[in-house]
Write a protein that holds these residues in place. Structure first.
Motif, PDB file in Angstrom:
ATOM      1  N   VAL A  25     -44.240 -56.798 137.413  1.00 56.09           N
ATOM      2  CA  VAL A  25     -43.791 -57.833 138.353  1.00 56.09           C
ATOM      3  C   VAL A  25     -42.406 -57.524 138.917  1.00 56.09           C
ATOM      4  CG1 VAL A  25     -43.153 -60.291 138.494  1.00 56.09           C
ATOM      5  CG2 VAL A  25     -45.268 -59.614 137.373  1.00 56.09           C
ATOM      6  N   GLU A  26     -41.560 -56.816 138.150  1.00 51.11           N
ATOM      7  CA  GLU A  26     -40.192 -56.565 138.630  1.00 51.11           C
ATOM      8  C   GLU A  26     -40.157 -55.620 139.834  1.00 51.11           C
ATOM      9  OE1 GLU A  26     -38.015 -55.224 135.195  1.00 51.11           O
ATOM     10  OE2 GLU A  26     -38.762 -53.176 135.342  1.00 51.11           O
ATOM     11  N   GLU A  27     -41.165 -54.796 140.031  1.00 49.92           N
ATOM     12  CA  GLU A  27     -41.239 -53.933 141.215  1.00 49.92           C
ATOM     13  C   GLU A  27     -42.681 -53.896 141.711  1.00 49.92           C
ATOM     14  OE1 GLU A  27     -38.819 -50.454 141.663  1.00 49.92           O
ATOM     15  OE2 GLU A  27     -37.908 -50.765 139.681  1.00 49.92           O
ATOM     16  N   PRO A  28     -43.137 -54.995 142.320  1.00 47.21           N
ATOM     17  CA  PRO A  28     -44.551 -55.129 142.703  1.00 47.21           C
ATOM     18  C   PRO A  28     -44.985 -54.216 143.848  1.00 47.21           C
ATOM     19  CG  PRO A  28     -43.283 -56.992 143.517  1.00 47.21           C
ATOM     20  CD  PRO A  28     -42.357 -56.180 142.659  1.00 47.21           C
ATOM     21  N   GLU A  29     -44.056 -53.600 144.546  1.00 43.87           N
ATOM     22  CA  GLU A  29     -44.423 -52.739 145.667  1.00 43.87           C
ATOM     23  C   GLU A  29     -45.031 -51.404 145.204  1.00 43.87           C
ATOM     24  OE1 GLU A  29     -40.076 -51.917 144.721  1.00 43.87           O
ATOM     25  OE2 GLU A  29     -41.347 -53.677 144.828  1.00 43.87           O
ATOM     26  N   PHE A  30     -44.896 -51.077 143.939  1.00 41.21           N
ATOM     27  CA  PHE A  30     -45.461 -49.831 143.412  1.00 41.21           C
ATOM     28  C   PHE A  30     -46.908 -50.022 142.982  1.00 41.21           C
ATOM     29  CE2 PHE A  30     -40.990 -48.847 143.056  1.00 41.21           C
ATOM     30  CZ  PHE A  30     -40.949 -47.500 143.377  1.00 41.21           C
ATOM     31  N   THR A  31     -47.616 -48.908 142.872  1.00 39.66           N
ATOM     32  CA  THR A  31     -48.964 -48.893 142.306  1.00 39.66           C
ATOM     33  C   THR A  31     -48.812 -48.646 140.817  1.00 39.66           C
ATOM     34  OG1 THR A  31     -49.859 -47.997 144.353  1.00 39.66           O
ATOM     35  CG2 THR A  31     -51.197 -47.706 142.360  1.00 39.66           C
ATOM     36  N   TYR A  32     -49.658 -49.319 140.033  1.00 36.20           N
ATOM     37  CA  TYR A  32     -49.585 -49.179 138.579  1.00 36.20           C
ATOM     38  C   TYR A  32     -50.920 -48.727 138.013  1.00 36.20           C
ATOM     39  CZ  TYR A  32     -45.137 -51.550 138.859  1.00 36.20           C
ATOM     40  OH  TYR A  32     -43.843 -51.865 139.156  1.00 36.20           O
ATOM     41  N   LYS A  33     -50.831 -47.909 136.960  1.00 37.46           N
ATOM     42  CA  LYS A  33     -52.002 -47.544 136.168  1.00 37.46           C
ATOM     43  C   LYS A  33     -51.738 -48.019 134.745  1.00 37.46           C
ATOM     44  CE  LYS A  33     -53.432 -43.262 138.452  1.00 37.46           C
ATOM     45  NZ  LYS A  33     -53.680 -41.838 138.233  1.00 37.46           N
ATOM     46  N   ILE A  34     -52.707 -48.692 134.180  1.00 33.73           N
ATOM     47  CA  ILE A  34     -52.629 -49.075 132.780  1.00 33.73           C
ATOM     48  C   ILE A  34     -53.555 -48.125 132.029  1.00 33.73           C
ATOM     49  CG2 ILE A  34     -52.853 -50.927 131.083  1.00 33.73           C
ATOM     50  CD1 ILE A  34     -50.872 -51.589 133.344  1.00 33.73           C
ATOM     51  N   ILE A  35     -52.997 -47.401 131.081  1.00 30.06           N
ATOM     52  CA  ILE A  35     -53.710 -46.341 130.375  1.00 30.06           C
ATOM     53  C   ILE A  35     -53.758 -46.651 128.891  1.00 30.06           C
ATOM     54  CG2 ILE A  35     -53.624 -43.897 129.756  1.00 30.06           C
ATOM     55  CD1 ILE A  35     -51.962 -43.572 132.459  1.00 30.06           C
ATOM     56  N   ILE A  36     -54.928 -46.510 128.301  1.00 32.49           N
ATOM     57  CA  ILE A  36     -55.085 -46.669 126.859  1.00 32.49           C
ATOM     58  C   ILE A  36     -55.689 -45.370 126.331  1.00 32.49           C
ATOM     59  CG2 ILE A  36     -56.276 -47.893 124.997  1.00 32.49           C
ATOM     60  CD1 ILE A  36     -55.654 -49.706 128.168  1.00 32.49           C
ATOM     61  N   GLY A  37     -55.086 -44.827 125.295  1.00 29.12           N
ATOM     62  CA  GLY A  37     -55.598 -43.600 124.697  1.00 29.12           C
ATOM     63  C   GLY A  37     -55.347 -43.582 123.203  1.00 29.12           C
ATOM     64  N   THR A  38     -56.253 -42.972 122.464  1.00 31.32           N
ATOM     65  CA  THR A  38     -56.117 -42.848 121.014  1.00 31.32           C
ATOM     66  C   THR A  38     -56.312 -41.395 120.619  1.00 31.32           C
ATOM     67  OG1 THR A  38     -56.981 -45.090 120.703  1.00 31.32           O
ATOM     68  CG2 THR A  38     -57.007 -43.651 118.773  1.00 31.32           C
ATOM     69  N   ASP A  39     -55.495 -40.954 119.673  1.00 32.24           N
ATOM     70  CA  ASP A  39     -55.634 -39.614 119.121  1.00 32.24           C
ATOM     71  C   ASP A  39     -55.580 -39.737 117.604  1.00 32.24           C
ATOM     72  OD1 ASP A  39     -55.943 -36.846 119.131  1.00 32.24           O
ATOM     73  OD2 ASP A  39     -53.786 -36.468 119.236  1.00 32.24           O
ATOM     74  N   SER A  40     -56.090 -38.714 116.916  1.00 37.90           N
ATOM     75  CA  SER A  40     -56.062 -38.734 115.452  1.00 37.90           C
ATOM     76  C   SER A  40     -55.660 -37.377 114.911  1.00 37.90           C
ATOM     77  CB  SER A  40     -57.419 -39.157 114.886  1.00 37.90           C
ATOM     78  OG  SER A  40     -58.411 -38.228 115.235  1.00 37.90           O
ATOM     79  N   GLN A  41     -55.168 -37.400 113.689  1.00 42.63           N
ATOM     80  CA  GLN A  41     -54.748 -36.182 113.006  1.00 42.63           C
ATOM     81  C   GLN A  41     -55.110 -36.321 111.538  1.00 42.63           C
ATOM     82  OE1 GLN A  41     -52.902 -33.681 114.659  1.00 42.63           O
ATOM     83  NE2 GLN A  41     -53.023 -32.408 112.857  1.00 42.63           N
ATOM     84  N   VAL A  42     -55.752 -35.305 110.993  1.00 42.08           N
ATOM     85  CA  VAL A  42     -56.137 -35.326 109.575  1.00 42.08           C
ATOM     86  C   VAL A  42     -55.020 -34.703 108.751  1.00 42.08           C
ATOM     87  CG1 VAL A  42     -57.798 -34.522 107.861  1.00 42.08           C
ATOM     88  CG2 VAL A  42     -58.586 -35.175 110.142  1.00 42.08           C
ATOM     89  N   ARG A  43     -54.569 -35.451 107.767  1.00 39.92           N
ATOM     90  CA  ARG A  43     -53.645 -34.947 106.739  1.00 39.92           C
ATOM     91  C   ARG A  43     -54.297 -35.296 105.414  1.00 39.92           C
ATOM     92  NH1 ARG A  43     -48.490 -37.958 108.905  1.00 39.92           N
ATOM     93  NH2 ARG A  43     -48.899 -37.660 111.095  1.00 39.92           N
ATOM     94  N   GLU A  44     -53.533 -35.860 104.474  1.00 42.51           N
ATOM     95  CA  GLU A  44     -54.178 -36.380 103.264  1.00 42.51           C
ATOM     96  C   GLU A  44     -55.060 -37.562 103.641  1.00 42.51           C
ATOM     97  OE1 GLU A  44     -51.556 -37.078  99.976  1.00 42.51           O
ATOM     98  OE2 GLU A  44     -50.562 -35.148 100.275  1.00 42.51           O
ATOM     99  N   GLU A  45     -54.574 -38.361 104.592  1.00 46.04           N
ATOM    100  CA  GLU A  45     -55.375 -39.419 105.205  1.00 46.04           C
ATOM    101  C   GLU A  45     -55.550 -39.032 106.668  1.00 46.04           C
ATOM    102  OE1 GLU A  45     -52.093 -40.417 104.359  1.00 46.04           O
ATOM    103  OE2 GLU A  45     -52.381 -41.202 102.350  1.00 46.04           O
ATOM    104  N   THR A  46     -56.290 -39.862 107.407  1.00 42.93           N
ATOM    105  CA  THR A  46     -56.449 -39.622 108.838  1.00 42.93           C
ATOM    106  C   THR A  46     -55.615 -40.659 109.585  1.00 42.93           C
ATOM    107  OG1 THR A  46     -58.661 -38.764 108.459  1.00 42.93           O
ATOM    108  CG2 THR A  46     -58.098 -39.353 110.710  1.00 42.93           C
ATOM    109  N   HIS A  47     -54.715 -40.177 110.416  1.00 45.21           N
ATOM    110  CA  HIS A  47     -53.808 -41.027 111.179  1.00 45.21           C
ATOM    111  C   HIS A  47     -54.354 -41.186 112.592  1.00 45.21           C
ATOM    112  CE1 HIS A  47     -50.281 -40.911 108.354  1.00 45.21           C
ATOM    113  NE2 HIS A  47     -51.101 -40.015 107.823  1.00 45.21           N
TER     114      HIS A  47
END
Length: 156
Positions: A25-47
């Motif tokens: 809302v503070e700069e409505p003249e711009f175009t926005y992309k909302i991005i959701i991403g998940t990554d994982s890494q295996v160690r002793e547990e999986t993060h």
């Protein structure tokens, strides 16, 4: 759900949604992309790390991330499906909360840590189909910076 903002520290889900909207809302003249991403890494547990990125196209971005730790999930296929399902769950909640606040104009993309090269190429059709069948745009490598760059940074 608690997320971390690199600049604001620990935030509740509601604080993330409100902060994201203030940024838009503070700069409505711009175009926005909302991005959701998940990554994982295996160690002793999986993060697993899920990132929510609000990209002000041409002028930077703001992001928030959440880490979850599970007992070892060694199967690559299971991890990739869990990454996609986690991103889908987060995107669905965010889309619902944004709509409740009157912001249906913001498009959400789900970035997947899969691509044409490597072991994940056989999963592309299934994973992308799961995301697009739920009404979201899906991006794969090399166009999936939300998963392969932002979330990846915090799985290490």
């Amino acid at each position: 759900m608690h997320f971390i903002s690199p600049t604001k520290g620990t935030m509740s889900w509601d604080e993330v949604v409100d902060d994201l909207l203030v940024y838009v809302v503070e700069e409505p003249e711009f175009t926005y992309k909302i991005i959701i991403g998940t990554d994982s890494q295996v160690r002793e547990e999986t993060h697993f790390v899920t990132a929510v990125v609000v990209h002000r196209v041409g002028k930077g971005a703001r992001y928030y991330y959440k880490r979850r730790v599970y007992d070892n999930i060694k199967s690559l296929r299971q991890r990739i499906f869990m990454e996609a399902a986690t991103s889908l769950e987060t995107a669905s909640k965010l889309a619902q909360d944004l709509a409740e606040k009157g912001h249906t104009e913001l498009n959400l993309e789900i970035h997947l840590d899969i691509g044409q090269n490597g072991q994940t190429k056989e999963m592309i059709r299934d994973i992308v189909g799961m995301i697009t069948g739920s009404g979201f745009d899906a991006k794969i490598k090399p166009y999936s910076c939300g998963a392969s760059t932002v979330a990846d940074k915090y799985t290490k």
